[in-house]
Write a protein that holds these residues in place. Structure first.
Motif, mmCIF file in Angstrom:
data_model
loop_
_atom_site.group_PDB
_atom_site.id
_atom_site.type_symbol
_atom_site.label_atom_id
_atom_site.label_comp_id
_atom_site.label_asym_id
_atom_site.label_seq_id
_atom_site.Cartn_x
_atom_site.Cartn_y
_atom_site.Cartn_z
ATOM 1 N N VAL A 476 1.351 -1.434 -0.257
ATOM 2 C CA VAL A 476 0.008 0.110 0.529
ATOM 3 C C VAL A 476 0.532 1.461 -0.088
ATOM 4 C CG1 VAL A 476 -1.625 1.334 1.359
ATOM 5 C CG2 VAL A 476 -2.047 -1.476 1.287
ATOM 6 N N PHE A 477 0.625 2.013 -0.794
ATOM 7 C CA PHE A 477 1.087 3.551 -0.606
ATOM 8 C C PHE A 477 0.481 4.728 0.372
ATOM 9 C CE2 PHE A 477 3.604 1.996 -4.719
ATOM 10 C CZ PHE A 477 4.613 3.060 -4.832
ATOM 11 N N THR A 478 1.265 4.866 1.342
ATOM 12 C CA THR A 478 0.591 6.619 1.821
ATOM 13 C C THR A 478 0.831 7.457 1.991
ATOM 14 O OG1 THR A 478 2.692 5.902 3.886
ATOM 15 C CG2 THR A 478 0.458 4.316 3.297
ATOM 16 N N PRO A 479 0.812 8.610 1.761
ATOM 17 C CA PRO A 479 0.992 9.667 1.519
ATOM 18 C C PRO A 479 2.439 9.775 2.394
ATOM 19 C CG PRO A 479 -1.125 10.346 2.432
ATOM 20 C CD PRO A 479 -0.951 8.243 2.620
ATOM 21 N N HIS A 480 2.537 9.610 3.396
ATOM 22 C CA HIS A 480 4.001 9.202 3.662
ATOM 23 C C HIS A 480 4.849 9.288 2.798
ATOM 24 C CE1 HIS A 480 5.743 11.992 6.754
ATOM 25 N NE2 HIS A 480 6.622 11.265 7.116
ATOM 26 N N ASP A 481 5.012 7.665 2.410
ATOM 27 C CA ASP A 481 5.700 6.987 1.183
ATOM 28 C C ASP A 481 5.838 8.420 -0.062
ATOM 29 O OD1 ASP A 481 6.260 4.155 2.510
ATOM 30 O OD2 ASP A 481 3.614 4.035 1.664
ATOM 31 N N PHE A 482 4.985 9.139 -0.261
ATOM 32 C CA PHE A 482 5.614 9.473 -1.360
ATOM 33 C C PHE A 482 6.689 10.851 -0.833
ATOM 34 C CE2 PHE A 482 1.275 8.568 -3.024
ATOM 35 C CZ PHE A 482 1.720 8.264 -4.026
ATOM 36 N N ARG A 483 6.303 11.379 0.300
ATOM 37 C CA ARG A 483 7.259 12.454 1.170
ATOM 38 C C ARG A 483 8.406 11.795 1.162
ATOM 39 N NH1 ARG A 483 7.094 16.819 3.941
ATOM 40 N NH2 ARG A 483 8.510 17.248 5.676
ATOM 41 N N ARG A 484 8.314 10.450 1.364
ATOM 42 C CA ARG A 484 9.941 9.527 1.650
ATOM 43 C C ARG A 484 10.223 9.636 0.018
ATOM 44 N NH1 ARG A 484 7.120 6.147 5.044
ATOM 45 N NH2 ARG A 484 7.339 6.498 7.350
ATOM 46 N N LEU A 485 10.243 8.948 -0.308
ATOM 47 C CA LEU A 485 9.778 9.551 -2.486
ATOM 48 C C LEU A 485 10.522 10.337 -3.135
ATOM 49 C CD1 LEU A 485 7.994 6.891 -3.453
ATOM 50 C CD2 LEU A 485 9.697 6.130 -3.555
ATOM 51 N N PHE A 486 9.616 11.258 -2.530
ATOM 52 C CA PHE A 486 10.830 12.801 -2.918
ATOM 53 C C PHE A 486 12.179 13.508 -2.496
ATOM 54 C CE2 PHE A 486 10.102 17.371 -2.572
ATOM 55 C CZ PHE A 486 10.290 17.523 -3.331
ATOM 56 N N ALA A 487 11.930 12.847 -1.506
ATOM 57 C CA ALA A 487 12.992 13.406 -0.408
ATOM 58 C C ALA A 487 14.902 12.596 -1.363
ATOM 59 C CB ALA A 487 12.349 12.691 0.982
ATOM 60 N N THR A 488 14.025 10.783 -1.240
ATOM 61 C CA THR A 488 14.748 10.380 -1.778
ATOM 62 C C THR A 488 15.628 10.404 -3.602
ATOM 63 O OG1 THR A 488 13.890 8.060 -0.191
ATOM 64 C CG2 THR A 488 15.509 8.088 -2.595
ATOM 65 N N GLU A 489 14.422 11.124 -3.913
ATOM 66 C CA GLU A 489 14.845 11.448 -5.322
ATOM 67 C C GLU A 489 15.757 12.770 -5.109
ATOM 68 O OE1 GLU A 489 12.655 12.334 -9.693
ATOM 69 O OE2 GLU A 489 11.733 11.608 -7.573
ATOM 70 N N LEU A 490 15.449 13.605 -4.709
ATOM 71 C CA LEU A 490 15.569 14.870 -3.964
ATOM 72 C C LEU A 490 17.713 14.443 -4.086
ATOM 73 C CD1 LEU A 490 13.780 17.515 -2.980
ATOM 74 C CD2 LEU A 490 14.222 16.881 -5.469
ATOM 75 N N VAL A 491 17.771 13.740 -3.213
ATOM 76 C CA VAL A 491 19.069 13.992 -2.331
ATOM 77 C C VAL A 491 19.698 12.938 -3.536
ATOM 78 C CG1 VAL A 491 20.600 13.191 -0.065
ATOM 79 C CG2 VAL A 491 18.186 14.402 -0.152
ATOM 80 N N ASN A 492 19.264 11.766 -3.784
ATOM 81 C CA ASN A 492 19.953 11.273 -4.600
ATOM 82 C C ASN A 492 19.975 11.414 -5.954
ATOM 83 O OD1 ASN A 492 20.196 8.865 -3.069
ATOM 84 N ND2 ASN A 492 18.628 7.757 -3.295
ATOM 85 N N SER A 493 19.950 12.681 -6.472
ATOM 86 C CA SER A 493 19.956 13.304 -7.970
ATOM 87 C C SER A 493 20.974 14.289 -7.311
ATOM 88 C CB SER A 493 18.874 14.125 -8.290
ATOM 89 O OG SER A 493 17.605 12.656 -8.164
ATOM 90 N N GLY A 494 21.569 14.347 -5.872
ATOM 91 C CA GLY A 494 22.775 14.844 -6.473
ATOM 92 C C GLY A 494 22.333 16.608 -5.676
ATOM 93 N N LEU A 495 21.323 16.786 -4.923
ATOM 94 C CA LEU A 495 21.200 18.290 -4.287
ATOM 95 C C LEU A 495 21.300 17.759 -3.197
ATOM 96 C CD1 LEU A 495 18.704 20.467 -5.310
ATOM 97 C CD2 LEU A 495 16.916 19.763 -3.908
ATOM 98 N N PRO A 496 21.404 19.080 -2.330
ATOM 99 C CA PRO A 496 22.889 19.103 -1.009
ATOM 100 C C PRO A 496 21.325 19.066 -0.447
ATOM 101 C CG PRO A 496 23.066 21.114 -2.639
ATOM 102 C CD PRO A 496 22.627 20.177 -3.565
ATOM 103 N N ILE A 497 21.698 18.051 0.753
ATOM 104 C CA ILE A 497 20.800 17.519 1.427
ATOM 105 C C ILE A 497 19.508 18.994 2.105
ATOM 106 C CG2 ILE A 497 22.321 17.257 3.845
ATOM 107 C CD1 ILE A 497 20.600 15.102 3.823
ATOM 108 N N HIS A 498 20.674 20.068 2.557
ATOM 109 C CA HIS A 498 20.157 20.886 3.214
ATOM 110 C C HIS A 498 18.890 21.460 2.794
ATOM 111 C CE1 HIS A 498 23.548 23.014 0.948
ATOM 112 N NE2 HIS A 498 22.383 24.200 1.648
ATOM 113 N N ILE A 499 19.012 21.701 1.023
ATOM 114 C CA ILE A 499 18.510 21.931 -0.321
ATOM 115 C C ILE A 499 16.921 21.812 0.287
ATOM 116 C CG2 ILE A 499 17.860 23.172 -2.336
ATOM 117 C CD1 ILE A 499 19.468 24.857 -1.040
ATOM 118 N N GLY A 500 17.064 20.394 0.056
ATOM 119 C CA GLY A 500 16.635 19.143 0.105
ATOM 120 C C GLY A 500 15.553 19.508 1.248
ATOM 121 N N ALA A 501 16.109 19.360 2.587
ATOM 122 C CA ALA A 501 14.647 19.758 3.939
ATOM 123 C C ALA A 501 14.656 20.500 3.898
ATOM 124 C CB ALA A 501 16.378 19.762 5.418
#
Length: 661
Positions: A476-501
Motif C-alpha cells: 500500500v502507498f501512503t501519503p508519507h511514502d510519497f514524501r520519502r520518495l520525494f526526498a530520496t529522489e532529490l538527495v540521490n540526484s545530487g541536490l544538497p541535503i540541506h536544500i532538500g530539507a
C-alpha cells in the motif's frame, strides 16, 4: 416523497414559503432539495410543530431519532448518516436559527476538544491525589504541545501507566513504584489489551521517564508544589539501552519500504492517469449520446440511460447501462472520483507535503510573483503543520497543471470556490471558512476530503494494480511514502541535503512577497490569522524583512537559472550541483521548444559513441550511454509537458481593477 408538495402549501405560512424558495436556490442537486423539503415536512408533522418552533434543538433531536430508528429516508442504504443536513444549512442561511448556531449540523455532531480533566477522567483512577497530580502536570505541559500530543500523553500516563500500576498494586498511593510492581508492568507492556505485540513500548517508557524527570526539575523550581511528588524514576537508563539500535532497525525497515515502492511509483502514476483519461473519454462519449442511444467504449457496449437528473450546478448526471451485464454506471461520479485520485497522487509526488498540508491547501495558497522584467513565477505556499516552518514551493509545469485543473473544476460555470470549514480530526477543531482546493460535493453538503479518504483511495488503487502486477500484492502507498520518495529522489540526484530539507519544511525558507488578492477581506483575515497562529510558534527573527541587497540577490537568482535547453529549478541560494552538466541534472526542465535541439545533441552523442567504440574507450562509452538515458527521459518529459500545456485562467487578480471596484 410527494408529501411536501401537499403539506407545505397547506400550512399557509409565509415564512415556510420563504424556506421552500431558499431550498430551490440552494446549490445542491434536485434530489437533495426534495430531501430537504421532505425532512422539514416530516419533522413538523411527526412532532406537531409549527415552522416557527423548528429550532436547531428540535431538528437535531429529529435527526438523531431518525438515525436511531433507521428512518434515514434521505440516505437510503446508509443509516449511519444524519437526516436533515441540507435543511439545516438552508435554515441557518435564511436566519431562521438563533445567532450563534453553527452553520452545519455536523459541527454539533463531531466532538470538540475535551478538557484535561475530561481526558484523565476517561481512565478512572482510584487515587484522587495522583489523579489531580496528572491533571496539574498535563495542564502545565498543555502550553508546550498540540492537543493531539496532549491527548496521547494523557492516555499514556493515566491509562497505560498509572491505571495498570493500580491494577497490579491496589494499595499504591504515591509515585514510589516498587521494583517488582514495575517489572510486572513492564512485562505486560509488551502486549496490547487485545493480545497483539506492542511496537511503541520504548516510546511509552520515554514518556514515563520524562514525566518523572519533569517533576524532579519542577520540584527544584517550585518545591512547595511539586517536591512532595518527587520520586525515583522506575524507568532506568538500562531499560532504554539498545533504543538506538532499535531505532536503526526501524530506519532500515523504512528504507526497505522506500526501496520497494520507488520502482513501482511510475506504474502507479501511469495507472491513475490512464484511468482518468479513459473515464473522461467515457463521460464525453456518453454525454454526447442521446438517451437510449447505444455507444461503445473500451470494447464494451453501453446504452445511455433515459432517466437523468441534474447536479448542484445544473449539469446532467450521466448514467450508462452496460448491455451485457445490465449494470447501471454513474459515469459522472466515476470521473469525479478518478479525478481526485489523480490530483491527490500528483500533488503528493510533486511536492512531498504531508497529508495534513495537502488537505489544508486553499486557493489562497496559490500565489504569483511578478519580476520587474514581467516574468511571472507561480508559487505554492504550504502552511506549516504543527511546529514546522511555513515554506514556499516554486511550482513546476506538471504541478501547476494539476493545481490549475483543480481550480478549473471547482470554478466551472463562473462559480467561485465555495467557502467551507474543515474539521481537524487530531485537534478536534473547525477552521474558519476558506476556499479549500481538495473539497468535493458529498450528498447534500460540501466537505474537504479527509485524510482517511486519501488513505482509502490509495489503498484501492494498489488493490486494483495487484490484479495485474504481482509486486503490488500486499503493498500500500501512503501519503508519507510519497514524501520519502520525494526526498530520496532529490538527495540521490545530487541536490544538497540541506536544500532538500528546506523543500520539505525542515529549515527556513524566505517568505514570498507580492501577494495580490481580490478575495473578500474576511477570508484573507481568517487565512492570515491562521498563518499568524502557526508563525507564533516560531521565533520572530525568522520573519524579518529582506534587505535591498538580499532582494536583489533573490531577483538575480532567477536569471542565473536560465540555460540553453530550458530552466533550472534549483532552489534559491543553492549553486549548480552538477557543474552545469545540465542534460544529466534532474533539476533541469526542458522547454518544449528545445526538443529539436535535443535531437541535435542525440545525433552528436551517437557520433561520439561510434568514435569511442572504434578507439576502444570503454569508459567514454559508459558515460555517453548514461547521458543518452538522461536525454531520452528529458525528451519524454518535454513532450508530456507540451501535451498537457494549455491556457488556463486561474482568475488571478488585477490590482488596478480591484482598486477601482
Amino acid at each position: 416523497m410527494g408529501y411536501p408538495s401537499m403539506f407545505l402549501p397547506a400550512q399557509g405560512d409565509p415564512r415556510l414559503d420563504e424556506f421552500v424558495a431558499a431550498v430551490n436556490r440552494h446549490e445542491v442537486s434536485q434530489v437533495h432539495r426534495d430531501h430537504a423539503l421532505f425532512d422539514v415536512a416530516f419533522a413538523l408533522t411527526c412532532h406537531g410543530l409549527t415552522f416557527a418552533d423548528l429550532g436547531p434543538e428540535a431538528l437535531l433531536y429529529h435527526s438523531q431519532e431518525c438515525r436511531r430508528l433507521g428512518l434515514t429516508t434521505a440516505n437510503i442504504g446508509d443509516p449511519g448518516r444524519h437526516q436533515g443536513q441540507v435543511a439545516w444549512q438552508v435554515l441557518h442561511q435564511m436566519g431562521h436559527f438563533p445567532d450563534g448556531s453553527p452553520p452545519r449540523m455536523k459541527e454539533l455532531l463531531l466532538p470538540g476538544q475535551r478538557s484535561i480533566a475530561e481526558l484523565v477522567a476517561r481512565r478512572p483512577i482510584d487515587n484522587e491525589p495522583v489523579r489531580q497530580l496528572i491533571i496539574d502536570y498535563l495542564t502545565r505541559r498543555a502550553s508546550e504541545v498540540a492537543y493531539s500530543t496532549l491527548k496521547n500523553l494523557a492516555r499514556t500516563i493515566a491509562h497505560t501507566f498509572w491505571r495498570k500500576i493500580e491494577t497490579i498494586n491496589p494499595g499504591q498511593c504515591d509515585l514510589h513504584v516498587d521494583h517488582a510492581v514495575y517489572a510486572q508492568w513492564k512485562a505486560e507492556l509488551r502486549f496490547r489489551e487485545n493480545g497483539e505485540p506492542r511496537t511503541d513500548a520504548e516510546h511509552i517508557l520515554l514518556q514515563i521517564r520524562s514525566f518523572y524527570l519533569d517533576l524532579h526539575s519542577w520540584a527544584v523550581e517550585e518545591p512547595e508544589r511539586w517536591a512532595v511528588w518527587a520520586a525515583p524514576c522506575p524507568v532506568s537508563r538500562g531499560d532504554l539501552r539498545g533504543f538506538g539500535a532499535r531505532r536503526r532497525r526501524l530506519q532500515e525497515r523504512t528504507d526497505d519500504r522506500t526501496r520497494q515502492r520507488q520502482p513501482l511509483l511510475p506504474i502507479l502514476l501511469a495507472h491513475v492517469e490512464t484511468r482518468l483519461e479513459d473515464a473522461q473519454n467515457f463521460l464525453s462519449l456518453a454525454s454526447s449520446a442521446s438517451p437510449g442511444e447505444h455507444l461503445a467504449h473500451q470494447g464494451r457496449s453501453y446504452r445511455r440511460a433515459v432517466e437523468e437528473r441534474l447536479d448542484f450546478v445544473g449539469d446532467p448526471v450521466v448514467h450508462a447501462r452496460e448491455v451485457e451485464s445490465n449494470e447501471l454506471i454513474d459515469v459522472t461520479a466515476l470521473e469525479e472520483s478518478l479525478f481526485w485520485e489523480w490530483a491527490t497522487v500528483e500533488v503528493l509526488r510533486h511536492t512531498g507535503i504531508r497529508i495534513e498540508e495537502l488537505v489544508e491547501l486553499s486557493q489562497l495558497s496559490v500565489r504569483q510573483y511578478q519580476r520587474p522584467n514581467g516574468e511571472v513565477i507561480a508559487l505554492l505556499v504550504i502552511a506549516p503543520s504543527k511546529t514546522d516552518r511555513e515554506r514556499v514551493i516554486s511550482m513546476s509545469a506538471d504541478l501547476f497543471h494539476v493545481v490549475a485543473a483543480i481550480i478549473r473544476r471547482l470554478t466551472r460555470h463562473g462559480r467561485k470556490i465555495p467557502l467551507i470549514s474543515r474539521y481537524d480530526q487530531h485537534e478536534k477543531t473547525w477552521s474558519a471558512p476558506m476556499p479549500f482546493l481538495f473539497q468535493r460535493q458529498r450528498g447534500g453538503t460540501r466537505a474537504v476530503i479527509s485524510p482517511q479518504r486519501v488513505l482509502r483511495l490509495l489503498s484501492r488503487r494498489c488493490e486494483t494494480l495487484a490484479e495485474q502486477h504481482v509486486a503490488f500484492r500486499g503493498l500500500v502507498f501512503t501519503p508519507h511514502d510519497f514524501r520519502r520518495l520525494f526526498a530520496t529522489e532529490l538527495v540521490n540526484s545530487g541536490l544538497p541535503i540541506h536544500i532538500g530539507a528546506a523543500l520539505l519544511g525542515h529549515l527556513n525558507l524566505q517568505t514570498t512577497r507580492g501577494y495580490v488578492t481580490v478575495f473578500n477581506e474576511d477570508i484573507v483575515k481568517h487565512y492570515q490569522e491562521f498563518l499568524m497562529r502557526r508563525r507564533a510558534l516560531r521565533p520572530q527573527e525568522e520573519y524579518r524583512d529582506a534587505t535591498r541587497g538580499e532582494w536583489k540577490e533573490f531577483e538575480e537568482h532567477f536569471d542565473k537559472r536560465k540555460v540553453e535547453l530550458g530552466s533550472c529549478s534549483r532552489p534559491y541560494g543553492s549553486p549548480c550541483a552538477h557543474e552545469h552538466a545540465c542534460i544529466r541534472c534532474p533539476m533541469l526542465h526542458i522547454s518544449p521548444k528545445m526538443v529539436p535541439r535535443l535531437d541535435e545533441i542525440e545525433t552528436d552523442l551517437r557520433q561520439r559513441r561510434e568514435r569511442a567504440e572504434h578507439e576502444g574507450w570503454r569508459g567514454e562509452i559508459e558515460g555517453i550511454d548514461l547521458t543518452m538515458s538522461f536525454l531520452q527521459a528529458k525528451r519524454i518529459e518535454a513532450l508530456r509537458s507540451q501535451r498537457l500545456s494549455q491556457h488556463v485562467d486561474l482568475g488571478l487578480p488585477n490590482p488596478a481593477a480591484a482598486r477601482r471596484d
